[in-house]
Design an enzyme around this catalytic site. Structure first.
Site, PDB file in Angstrom:
ATOM      1  N   HIS A 136      35.051  33.655  15.628  1.00  0.00           N
ATOM      2  CA  HIS A 136      34.559  33.657  17.012  1.00  0.00           C
ATOM      3  C   HIS A 136      35.550  32.850  17.858  1.00  0.00           C
ATOM      4  CE1 HIS A 136      31.899  32.306  20.317  1.00  0.00           C
ATOM      5  NE2 HIS A 136      31.106  33.329  20.009  1.00  0.00           N
ATOM      6  N   ASP A 213      32.137  26.968  10.413  1.00  0.00           N
ATOM      7  CA  ASP A 213      31.381  27.389  11.590  1.00  0.00           C
ATOM      8  C   ASP A 213      30.121  28.076  11.070  1.00  0.00           C
ATOM      9  OD1 ASP A 213      30.235  28.865  13.593  1.00  0.00           O
ATOM     10  OD2 ASP A 213      32.111  29.678  14.385  1.00  0.00           O
ATOM     11  N   GLN A 216      26.197  31.436  12.543  1.00  0.00           N
ATOM     12  CA  GLN A 216      25.422  32.609  12.108  1.00  0.00           C
ATOM     13  C   GLN A 216      24.783  32.412  10.740  1.00  0.00           C
ATOM     14  OE1 GLN A 216      24.639  34.960  14.051  1.00  0.00           O
ATOM     15  NE2 GLN A 216      26.118  34.659  15.696  1.00  0.00           N
ATOM     16  N   LYS A 239      20.101  29.587  17.956  1.00  0.00           N
ATOM     17  CA  LYS A 239      20.122  30.759  17.068  1.00  0.00           C
ATOM     18  C   LYS A 239      19.113  30.605  15.935  1.00  0.00           C
ATOM     19  CE  LYS A 239      25.053  31.634  17.880  1.00  0.00           C
ATOM     20  NZ  LYS A 239      25.100  32.695  18.887  1.00  0.00           N
TER      21      LYS A 239
HETATM   22  N1  C6P Z   1      27.892  33.860  18.970  1.00  0.00           N
HETATM   23  C1  C6P Z   1      27.081  36.074  19.522  1.00  0.00           C
HETATM   24  O1  C6P Z   1      26.495  36.885  20.247  1.00  0.00           O
HETATM   25  P1  C6P Z   1      27.388  28.637  20.799  1.00  0.00           P
HETATM   26  O2  C6P Z   1      27.667  29.527  21.979  1.00  0.00           O
HETATM   27  O3  C6P Z   1      28.142  27.337  20.887  1.00  0.00           O
HETATM   28  O4  C6P Z   1      25.940  28.452  20.523  1.00  0.00           O
HETATM   29  O5  C6P Z   1      27.926  29.432  19.518  1.00  0.00           O
HETATM   30  C2  C6P Z   1      29.255  29.863  19.467  1.00  0.00           C
HETATM   31  C3  C6P Z   1      29.500  30.646  18.222  1.00  0.00           C
HETATM   32  C4  C6P Z   1      30.384  30.144  17.281  1.00  0.00           C
HETATM   33  N2  C6P Z   1      30.599  30.779  16.126  1.00  0.00           N
HETATM   34  C5  C6P Z   1      29.984  31.929  15.824  1.00  0.00           C
HETATM   35  C6  C6P Z   1      30.247  32.585  14.498  1.00  0.00           C
HETATM   36  C7  C6P Z   1      29.107  32.498  16.753  1.00  0.00           C
HETATM   37  O6  C6P Z   1      28.489  33.638  16.447  1.00  0.00           O
HETATM   38  C8  C6P Z   1      28.867  31.853  17.992  1.00  0.00           C
HETATM   39  C9  C6P Z   1      27.995  32.474  19.025  1.00  0.00           C
HETATM   40  C10 C6P Z   1      27.024  34.606  19.861  1.00  0.00           C
HETATM   41  O7  C6P Z   1      27.696  36.432  18.527  1.00  0.00           O
HETATM   42  C11 C6P Z   1      27.301  34.360  21.311  1.00  0.00           C
HETATM   43  S1  C6P Z   1      28.957  34.716  21.757  1.00  0.00           S
END
Ligand code: C6P
Length: 419
Positions: A136, A213, A216, A239
């Site tokens: 990401h 990270d 997910q 999430k």
């Molecule tokens: N992915 C998706 O629709 P935040 O925005 O800080 O809560 O998470 C960021 C983030 C970092 N790593 C991974 C693997 C992610 O999936 C996400 C967030 C969402 O896939 C919003 S872009």
């Protein structure tokens, strides 16, 4: 209609009462464009159970006060609830100590904190940071910024056509120049579950720390940071049924102790004079200013909720949903699944011949079905698969096979509209 669409959905085993669970989520009763909501955008953010909504209301109605500062009753109550939440998170991921749990605003903030603090202290010109093709943007851009500032180099683990990391190539990249490996536990764009334990073992054999990270993964499988032996693990509350604007950076004590604060201000100091400031102990050293108090408390309640169901049951049920969706949606002529790793969780990315993913998302929306369409903040992996975007259905434990059938019918309708 494909053969798969509309067939009788077999009941899901393992005593998982999804209809009972759905009652905990008031939003699931909503109608969108006159149709029952089919919420399949859980990788973007999950829905919230009533328990979490009530905790936020209760906080503001009955407990609101600043924490770590007051001798008065409400301040002590709010402090206790907030710190209890830290302990719940500690147990949720099996950290050794609650001071290894740093509250952040989310995964993005956690990764940036490591880049700004660990990175500035331990990464220099000529060093290397390793990430992967499927990251990401939150696990790409902070490292690019660090490399620009320090003169270090970013190296990328390649993936195969199924969307799996090439572990032998990764092993060959490891050397004394590498100062950090940062990889996703589960890819948000492909659903691949990466073999992070093996990655950590390989990196540690070269004394290289590893950041995972977990944005997910934390909502979908049991995370045990001590079993993984990761050095850092970042995830977001929103999430995993918690509020937005709150998350966690786990770090092993010895790394967090060695890391300088990034933000200065209230709560992160032991003493301040114009001659010299000394810093507070962990975790407060890395948590300057008034935090997201209700968010922390709400995340603790979300964890109570998930624990009451059981992460193992959640993972097993979601795997059945994913298998069913892969079979059902994958069987529709013209649909191509993007990301077909052997180990996958909760995400089904797809394209349809001749139809832009935004059009897929728009037509599904008219049917009350929420999916994400776009590059999913993971442009490099889109490029790797030669697509500008995909449509992505992402499942949670409150979804049903009937909702997957509705998605399949929505996809058929989309194809008819464009044929
Ligand atoms: N992915 C998706 O629709 P935040 O925005 O800080 O809560 O998470 C960021 C983030 C970092 N790593 C991974 C693997 C992610 O999936 C996400 C967030 C969402 O896939 C919003 S872009």
């Amino acid at each position: 209609m494909s053969a798969a669409v509309g067939r009788e959905a077999a009941p899901i085993e393992n005593n998982f009462d999804v209809e009972r669970i759905r009652k905990d989520f008031p939003i699931l009763n909503e109608k969108i464009h006159g149709r029952p909501l089919v919420y399949l955008d859980n990788a973007a953010t999950s829905q919230k159970p009533q328990m979490v909504i009530d905790a936020l209301t209760r906080y503001y109605a009955e407990q609101n006060s600043n924490i770590h500062r007051g001798v008065h009753y409400l301040s002590q109550l709010a402090t206790r609830e907030y710190e209890d939440a830290r302990v719940k998170i500690q147990h949720f991921i099996n950290a050794a100590d609650s001071h290894e749990i740093i509250f952040t605003s989310g995964t993005t903030a956690g990764i940036n904190l490591v880049a700004l603090s660990y990175g500035r202290k331990f990464v220099h010109a000529g060093d290397e940071i390793i990430i992967s093709t499927m990251e990401h943007h939150s696990n790409i851009v902070p490292w690019q910024m660090l490399c620009e500032q320090t003169g270090a180099t970013l190296r990328i683990i390649p993936i195969n056509d199924a969307g799996e990391l090439l572990i032998d190539e990764f092993a060959a990249m490891l050397s004394s120049k590498v100062k950090l490996v940062a990889v996703a536990h589960i890819s948000n764009a492909l659903g691949t579950i990466n073999p992070v334990k093996r990655i950590i073992e390989l990196a540690h054999s070269h004394d290289i720390p590893v950041l995972i990270d977990g944005a997910q993964a934390a909502p979908h499988l049991k995370v045990d940071v001590r079993d993984l032996d990761c050095d850092f693990y970042a995830f977001s509350g929103h999430k995993l049924c918690g509020p937005t604007g709150i998350g966690t950076l786990y770090g092993k004590s010895h790394w967090l102790e060695a890391m300088p604060p990034v933000f200065g201000g209230g709560d992160m100091i032991a003493s301040v004079s114009f001659e010299k400031t000394t810093y507070n102990s962990l975790p407060y050293k890395l948590e300057a200013g008034t935090p997201n108090i209700e968010g922390g408390i709400g995340l603790g309640v979300a964890i109570d909720y998930l624990n009451s169901i059981g992460l193992d049951k959640i993972a097993a049920y979601e795997q059945e949903l994913l298998d069913y969706a892969t079979e059902t949606i994958g069987a529709i002529p013209g649909v191509t699944l993007i990301g077909t790793a052997r180990e996958k969780a909760s995400v089904l990315s797809f394209t349809i011949d001749g139809i832009h993913p935004h059009d897929i998302g728009t037509i599904l929306d008219q049917e009350g079905i929420a999916v994400r369409a776009g590059h999913h903040c993971a442009q490099p992996v889109m490029k790797r698969f030669g697509v500008p975007a995909t449509a992505r259905a992402s499942f949670a434990f409150y979804n049903t096979k009937e909702e997957i059938d509705a998605l399949a019918e929505g996809i058929q309708k989309t194809i008819e509209v464009f044929s």
